[in-house]
Design an enzyme around this catalytic site. Structure first.
Site, PDB file in Angstrom:
ATOM      1  N   ASP A 267      26.328  37.988 -16.767  1.00 45.22           N
ATOM      2  CA  ASP A 267      25.603  39.146 -17.278  1.00 45.22           C
ATOM      3  C   ASP A 267      26.261  39.577 -18.595  1.00 45.22           C
ATOM      4  O   ASP A 267      27.328  39.094 -18.980  1.00 45.22           O
ATOM      5  CB  ASP A 267      25.563  40.281 -16.242  1.00 45.22           C
ATOM      6  CG  ASP A 267      24.383  41.220 -16.515  1.00 45.22           C
ATOM      7  OD1 ASP A 267      23.860  41.228 -17.642  1.00 45.22           O
ATOM      8  OD2 ASP A 267      23.989  41.970 -15.600  1.00 45.22           O
TER       9      ASP A 267
HETATM   10  C1  NOJ Z   1      22.410  43.675 -18.343  1.00 45.05           C
HETATM   11  C2  NOJ Z   1      21.576  43.671 -17.107  1.00 45.05           C
HETATM   12  O1  NOJ Z   1      22.390  43.857 -15.966  1.00 45.05           O
HETATM   13  C3  NOJ Z   1      20.754  42.397 -16.915  1.00 45.05           C
HETATM   14  O2  NOJ Z   1      19.883  42.598 -15.841  1.00 45.05           O
HETATM   15  C4  NOJ Z   1      20.026  42.061 -18.180  1.00 45.05           C
HETATM   16  O3  NOJ Z   1      19.195  40.942 -17.980  1.00 45.05           O
HETATM   17  C5  NOJ Z   1      21.055  41.812 -19.268  1.00 45.05           C
HETATM   18  N1  NOJ Z   1      21.813  43.034 -19.480  1.00 45.05           N
HETATM   19  C6  NOJ Z   1      20.443  41.365 -20.582  1.00 45.05           C
HETATM   20  O4  NOJ Z   1      19.835  42.403 -21.223  1.00 45.05           O
END
Ligand code: NOJ
Length: 716
Positions: A267
């Protein structure tokens, strides 16, 4: 590209070029002149040199078709090996045309609708150059304090599993390489993210192995079996180790047990956050841990870039990761067409709005409807008040490319239906000014029926939006109370991204419609239901607690040694609260219709089930009203005696049936031994012989309709 050619390309790559494929950068870095001032947070410290920038493998959340094309073009001009960039994005419930939030989609109990939503999103996103979506999020959720419940399809492992498959099929279709209207799916967040302690985002997660395998993995498994190309890991610590550095979880559970052979992406900044977690001293060590654990792509923490040389001893793992990334690019046909999707005509987004309206109307849940307050009659004088009467804040979180100024307000949706509509809007969800109160009282005085549009602003749910109190703001309750005090019929329409404590709303309303964040066509979809053009059919996929203090409350709870029953209800030492009921205010599977239904003549085909046999439960559903309507019949089981304590009820089957007014229709459910399996303490998945109760109804309070005996346990 043929595999041999791909291999040849791989063999030409320098170590730096290989690491590059594993780096995901913000699009800033690939624009003409990345300026220091425009980079925030973790990016501030990293200004990548040209030689680092034009070897990277992917970027995320480009904003326009033009930007996507320009970035790819420039990249291909400057990079030595001309390996196209992967363009990923958060296409969560639509791209520019925004559909209902996933929790609302979960309330449709209609996987075909989810598949359609995903296919439409893919079509729109791919035409703007997006090749991968960070969806579906399949985290099982039981804590509405956590703002990200909005992105989940709910609390039930079976329903989440069915939906996970539908999302992936809708996004990816059957020929990702040739069909440029499809995009690759990245299932997330692996794993346990929905379990954040105390509902506080990013907090640690601790759960038993049985819980993990029984409830959390099935949806990932379903997405992987449906062909999901990527998995995103979660931010949280899982049983002591951050997932980003959790080798046993990624290697043993995800790769070996679930058989995932696609790309694992961290993530956002999560590799770098291993430092904050206290398991890495610096970015170099963070990168080493993540690579060793099996994270293929480092999303924007730039640790892999920092650590280039120190990663050399992990060459084998890096080669495997790079090979997976190249294969993903190849599966998308990028080597033949790096401008995939961008070469077609831009799609007519207007055309998607009709679909968005239809889809959204199927996700609304009618929670209350006393004395047939709804549907509204066009010729009554209707007063519309409250913060969501004219609000365009109806898209919900994770609608990055959605333009709120294009969304339909409730007032705009109601106007074509209502002959007399007066409106007294409120600008804020947390305050009502003196002049707003004045206008509200005028509307109260001159209307016959009041529609009170309440809720939470979209920024109050989603990532980083946990709350300790899930009631509506007191000023909204005051508004509702005053509406109720007029003695007129009060219809409350709710816009929100999480289950709320609705006791006061229930008390002061004659009808309550849960609209969630319905997306671009919000007002139209809600008005279609309010005026009866569409009969509501949504059913909650997550329980609405009685109070915040009851959280987590969910229907498939495990039995206790001291259950609260009719017989024990006066006792002290039973599993209960002194001050509130054990039951949620609105249970899982619940939702009303303007029609009324009865289930009749339920029969079971046998009392004994062979491990290779079938048992059928059939009956009739009668629509006893004058409205055509759609009901969701739900079948739950309960394993009477098992090796581990099993839930009091588990959803196993459901069927959505449309029944014309005053008519009836047959239904049949079939159960086999595989439906009775569960995770044992040794993590094997099989059924034990013995008795099972069956419940059939229209929500999770379904009545028991029979019992049968499984003659022999299955092998699993
Ligand atoms: C953080 C989030 O937890 C995730 O779900 C998301 O896809 C990513 N950022 C990218 O923006």
């Amino acid at each position: 590209m043929e595999k041999t050619k791909l291999r040849h390309l791989f063999e030409q790559m320098t170590f730096q070029e290989k690491i590059g494929q594993l780096v995901q950068v913000s699009p800033h870095f690939l624009d003409e002149n990345p300026e220091e001032g425009t980079l925030t947070g973790p990016l501030q410290n990293v200004i990548m040199a040209e030689e680092d920038r034009f070897v990277v493998g992917s970027t995320l959340n480009t904003q326009t078709r033009e930007q996507a094309a320009a970035i790819q073009k420039r990249f291909l001009e400057k990079s030595r090996l001309k390996i196209p960039l992967l363009l990923m994005a958060d296409v969560i419930h639509g791209y520019r045309t925004i559909f209902p939030i996933p929790l609302a989609l979960g309330a449709s109990w209609n996987p075909a609708l989810i598949e359609e939503m995903a296919a439409l999103s893919a079509k729109e996103a791919s035409s703007e150059g997006i090749q991968v979506t960070f969806s579906p999020m399949v985290d099982l959720v039981r804590d509405p304090r956590w703002g990200r419940v909005l992105e989940s399809t709910g609390e039930d492992p079976y329903l989440n599993q069915v939906y996970a498959e539908a999302f992936v099929t809708g996004y990816q279709g059957t020929d990702l390489e040739k069909d440029h209207e499809k995009i690759a799916a990245c299932v997330k967040h692996f794993v346990g993210y929905g379990w954040a302690e105390a509902g506080r985002d990013y907090n640690r997660v601790d759960m038993s192995e049985v819980e993990l395998h029984q409830n959390h993995l099935p949806a990932f498994q379903a997405a992987i079996e449906a062909g999901a190309k990527l998995v995103m890991t979660s931010f949280n610590v899982f049983n002591g180790t951050p997932v980003t550095a959790n080798k046993p979880l990624l290697e043993t559970v995800l790769r070996e047990q679930l058989g995932f052979d696609g790309v694992i992406i961290s993530d956002w900044n999560a590799v770098g956050e291993l430092i904050n977690h206290g398991v890495a001293e610096d970015h170099t060590q963070a990168a080493q841990l993540a690579v060793a654990a099996g994270i293929d792509i480092d999303m924007t923490s730039y640790s892999y870039i920092h650590a280039q040389e120190e990663l050399a001893p992990l060459q084998e793992a890096i080669d495997a990761s790079v090979w997976r990334v190249l294969n993903l690019k190849n599966d998308l046909g990028l080597f033949e067409n790096p401008y995939r999707g961008l070469t077609e005509e831009p799609i007519d987004t207007e055309a998607l709005r009709g679909e968005a309206r239809k889809l959204a109307s199927q996700t609304l849940v009618l929670l209350e409807n006393h004395d047939q307050t709804l549907p509204l009659k066009a010729d009554t004088a209707i007063g519309l008040v409250g913060p969501f009467s004219q609000s365009q804040d109806v898209l919900g979180s994770w609608s990055l490319m959605g333009d709120p100024s294009q969304s339909v307000t409730l007032e705009a949706g109601m106007k074509p239906y209502a002959r007399q509509l007066q409106v007294a809007p409120v600008a804020e969800t947390t305050a009502i000014s003196a002049s707003e109160w004045q206008a509200i009282h005028n509307v109260f005085a001159t209307s016959e029926t009041l529609v009170v549009a309440l809720g939470e602003a979209s920024r109050e749910s989603g990532e980083g939006a946990s709350k300790s109190d899930i009631t509506l703001h007191p000023v909204q309750i005051e508004l509702l109370k005053q509406a109720h005090a007029t003695g007129k019929k009060v219809v409350t329409v709710l816009f929100n991204g999480r289950p709320l404590d609705l006791r006061a709303v229930k008390q002061y309303s004659d009808a309550v419609l849960e609209a969630w964040f319905p997306g671009t066509e919000a007002g139209n979809a809600v008005a279609d239901v309010l005026f009866g053009a569409v009969n509501p059919s949504g059913k909650l996929s997550m329980s609405f607690p009685y109070t915040t203090g009851q959280i987590p409350v969910y229907y498939n709870q495990i039995r206790t040694g001291r259950p609260l029953t009719e017989e024990t209800k006066g006792y002290q030492y039973v599993s209960r609260y002194l001050d509130i009921p054990n039951e949620p205010l609105y249970p899982f599977g619940y939702g009303k219709s303007y029609a009324t239904f009865e289930l009749r003549e339920i029969e079971q085909s046998t009392t004994e089930l062979d491990p290779d046999g079938e048992i059928h439960f059939s009956g009739l559903i009668k629509n006893t009203s004058n409205y055509d309507g759609t009901e969701t019949i739900q079948l739950y089981i309960h394993d009477q005696v098992a090796t581990v304590s099993r839930p009091v009820k588990e959803l196993k089957k459901f069927q959505k049936i449309t029944v014309p007014a005053q008519s009836e229709a047959p239904f049949t459910f079939t159960l086999i031994e595989a439906d009775l399996r569960y995770i044992h303490p040794d993590l094997s998945n099989h059924a034990d012989p013995g008795l099972f109760d069956v419940f059939i109804g229209t929500d999770s309070l379904a009545e028991k309709v029979g019992t049968f005996k499984l003659l022999e346990g299955g092998k699993g």
